[in-house]
Design an enzyme around this catalytic site. Structure first.
Site, PDB file in Angstrom:
ATOM      1  N   ARG A 112       0.709  -1.281   0.074  1.00  0.00           N
ATOM      2  CA  ARG A 112       0.033   0.207  -0.078  1.00  0.00           C
ATOM      3  C   ARG A 112       0.773   1.315   0.012  1.00  0.00           C
ATOM      4  O   ARG A 112       0.723   2.308  -0.835  1.00  0.00           O
ATOM      5  CB  ARG A 112      -1.030   0.095   1.256  1.00  0.00           C
ATOM      6  CG  ARG A 112      -2.238  -0.709   1.083  1.00  0.00           C
ATOM      7  CD  ARG A 112      -2.491  -1.215   2.664  1.00  0.00           C
ATOM      8  NE  ARG A 112      -1.634  -2.365   2.937  1.00  0.00           N
ATOM      9  CZ  ARG A 112      -1.610  -3.551   2.790  1.00  0.00           C
ATOM     10  NH1 ARG A 112      -2.837  -3.786   1.924  1.00  0.00           N
ATOM     11  NH2 ARG A 112      -0.855  -4.243   3.097  1.00  0.00           N
ATOM     12  N   THR A 113       1.836   1.427   0.878  1.00  0.00           N
ATOM     13  CA  THR A 113       2.525   2.618   1.022  1.00  0.00           C
ATOM     14  C   THR A 113       3.318   2.884  -0.135  1.00  0.00           C
ATOM     15  O   THR A 113       3.176   4.049  -0.873  1.00  0.00           O
ATOM     16  CB  THR A 113       3.655   2.382   2.217  1.00  0.00           C
ATOM     17  OG1 THR A 113       2.688   1.946   3.431  1.00  0.00           O
ATOM     18  CG2 THR A 113       4.004   3.884   2.547  1.00  0.00           C
ATOM     19  N   LYS A 148      25.704  -5.636  -0.613  1.00  0.00           N
ATOM     20  CA  LYS A 148      27.307  -5.558  -0.687  1.00  0.00           C
ATOM     21  C   LYS A 148      27.715  -4.838   0.621  1.00  0.00           C
ATOM     22  O   LYS A 148      29.057  -4.517   0.668  1.00  0.00           O
ATOM     23  CB  LYS A 148      27.603  -4.578  -1.740  1.00  0.00           C
ATOM     24  CG  LYS A 148      27.210  -5.275  -3.200  1.00  0.00           C
ATOM     25  CD  LYS A 148      27.733  -4.382  -4.270  1.00  0.00           C
ATOM     26  CE  LYS A 148      27.202  -4.964  -5.562  1.00  0.00           C
ATOM     27  NZ  LYS A 148      27.195  -3.871  -6.793  1.00  0.00           N
ATOM     28  N   ARG A 150      11.571   3.600   3.901  1.00  0.00           N
ATOM     29  CA  ARG A 150      11.176   2.795   5.087  1.00  0.00           C
ATOM     30  C   ARG A 150      12.120   1.603   5.339  1.00  0.00           C
ATOM     31  O   ARG A 150      12.873   1.297   4.230  1.00  0.00           O
ATOM     32  CB  ARG A 150       9.896   1.716   4.341  1.00  0.00           C
ATOM     33  CG  ARG A 150       9.543   0.400   5.374  1.00  0.00           C
ATOM     34  CD  ARG A 150       8.435  -0.236   4.971  1.00  0.00           C
ATOM     35  NE  ARG A 150       6.996   0.638   5.211  1.00  0.00           N
ATOM     36  CZ  ARG A 150       6.028   0.076   5.058  1.00  0.00           C
ATOM     37  NH1 ARG A 150       5.717  -0.959   4.609  1.00  0.00           N
ATOM     38  NH2 ARG A 150       4.868   1.025   5.488  1.00  0.00           N
ATOM     39  N   HIS A 174       5.113   5.904  11.534  1.00  0.00           N
ATOM     40  CA  HIS A 174       4.513   5.803  10.246  1.00  0.00           C
ATOM     41  C   HIS A 174       3.457   6.901   9.903  1.00  0.00           C
ATOM     42  O   HIS A 174       2.514   6.757   9.924  1.00  0.00           O
ATOM     43  CB  HIS A 174       4.028   4.481   9.909  1.00  0.00           C
ATOM     44  CG  HIS A 174       3.885   3.873   8.733  1.00  0.00           C
ATOM     45  ND1 HIS A 174       3.622   4.858   7.521  1.00  0.00           N
ATOM     46  CD2 HIS A 174       3.125   2.702   8.230  1.00  0.00           C
ATOM     47  CE1 HIS A 174       3.452   4.200   6.381  1.00  0.00           C
ATOM     48  NE2 HIS A 174       3.091   2.757   6.711  1.00  0.00           N
TER      49      HIS A 174
HETATM   50  C1  NCD Z   1       1.689  -0.834   8.242  1.00  0.00           C
HETATM   51  C2  NCD Z   1       3.266  -0.836   8.568  1.00  0.00           C
HETATM   52  O1  NCD Z   1       4.049  -1.057   7.483  1.00  0.00           O
HETATM   53  O2  NCD Z   1       3.499  -0.496   9.720  1.00  0.00           O
HETATM   54  N1  NCD Z   1       1.055  -1.342   6.829  1.00  0.00           N
HETATM   55  C3  NCD Z   1       1.033  -0.196   6.169  1.00  0.00           C
HETATM   56  O3  NCD Z   1       1.738   0.619   5.741  1.00  0.00           O
HETATM   57  N2  NCD Z   1      -0.445   0.025   5.851  1.00  0.00           N
HETATM   58  C4  NCD Z   1       1.117  -2.114   9.155  1.00  0.00           C
HETATM   59  C5  NCD Z   1       1.649  -3.318   9.391  1.00  0.00           C
HETATM   60  O4  NCD Z   1       2.458  -3.911   8.578  1.00  0.00           O
HETATM   61  O5  NCD Z   1       1.099  -4.191  10.161  1.00  0.00           O
END
Ligand code: NCD
Length: 298
Positions: free
Chosen positions: A46-47, A75, A96, A124
């Site tokens: 999603r992100t 590496k 991320r 997040h």
């Molecule tokens: C979340 C995350 O990555 O923290 N996912 C997301 O971005 N919607 C929640 C999760 O992984 O449980």
């Protein structure tokens, strides 16, 4: 607006501005000529895809590092070196990374804006923005008037930490529900208490369900457990079913950042309160608003 690292350091007005902008942002070429780098050192659907979509809907382009398995990380390259290189390719970086504090660290090495798309069990913030947007869309009330139950892995869940800090800014009524092992970590508790934010804690959803406007459920973050056995002992310890919702208020909205494992039964997907897929779709307008504010001319 420059970096977006956590909701704790955003003001209430910053948050409102983004949500308001998300409601009226339009497709176009506002970010034509701009490039956004997507650096995902952990899995994401999603992100990553909604940032990509959002950038393209604003006329911009993206460059994606792809899987860390095929990048120079294998590496032995450090995050500092990676972001210093990528800064030369893009106008902003979405990052991320499994390490808490990694997004903040990245800002020390680059001049382009860094947007935290999840730093380990830390924060997040853009997920929280779309969560708040969904809450506002679902209830004709200001965020401060909402009563929100947050249930699940409050210890390792970064979406929870960011959401709790944001709701604290609006002085919403928040109840945390979790097994004792997964309560909110001391650091977050301390930060919230320092902000004079009062909240409830419960082990059973029954204790708080009546009166909730929003129930926000999260997945147990299996990948953050130091040992698999510990995870197994707690896995499947809570689950929302149609029966669970029988005692809920009619206007309750059920949310989840996704991915879901088994904490919300599939039979719940069709009930009118289930909002998690629409919530995920809101990632696009909200991230369009974020990108426009970070990279646009205003
Ligand atoms: C979340 C995350 O990555 O923290 N996912 C997301 O971005 N919607 C929640 C999760 O992984 O449980």
């Amino acid at each position: 607006m420059n970096h977006i690292i956590n909701t704790r350091e955003m003001s209430r007005q910053d948050i409102i501005d983004i949500l308001d902008h998300a409601a009226d942002v339009e497709e176009g070429d506002a970010l034509a000529g701009k490039v956004l780098a997507l650096l995902f050192f952990e899995p994401s659907t999603r992100t990553r895809m909604s940032f990509d979509t959002a950038m393209k809907r604003l006329g911009g382009r993206t460059v994606d590092m792809g899987s860390p398995d095929v990048s120079s990380i294998t590496k032995g390259e450090t995050l500092a070196d990676t972001v210093r290189v990528v800064e030369g390719y893009a106008d902003a970086i979405v990052l991320r990374h499994p390490q808490e504090g990694s997004a903040r660290l990245a800002t020390e090495f680059v001049d382009v804006p860094v947007i935290n798309a999840g730093d380990g069990a830390g924060h997040h913030p853009t997920q929280t923005l779309l969560d708040l947007y969904t809450m506002r869309e679902s209830h004709d009330a200001s965020l401060g008037d909402l009563s929100v139950g947050i249930m699940g892995d409050l210890k390792y869940g970064r979406t929870v930490h960011s959401l709790a800090h944001a709701l604290a800014k609006f002085d919403a009524d928040v109840s945390f529900v979790s097994p004792p092992e997964l309560r909110i970590p001391e650091r977050v508790r301390f930060e919230l208490q320092n902000e004079d934010f009062g909240f409830q804690e419960a082990e059973s959803l029954d204790d708080v369900l009546g009166g909730l406007d929003v129930l926000y459920v999260t997945r147990i973050q299996k990948e953050r457990f130091p040992d698999e056995q510990e995870y197994e002992e707690i896995a499947h310890s809570y689950r929302v079913t149609r029966e669970t919702l029988e005692d809920a208020d009619d206007d309750l909205v059920l949310m989840h950042p996704l991915p879901r494992v088994d904490e919300i039964a599939a039979e719940v997907d069709d009930v009118p309160q289930a909002r998690y897929f629409g919530q995920a779709h809101n990632g696009v307008p909200v991230r369009m608003a974020v990108l426009d504010l970070v990279l646009g001319d205003q």
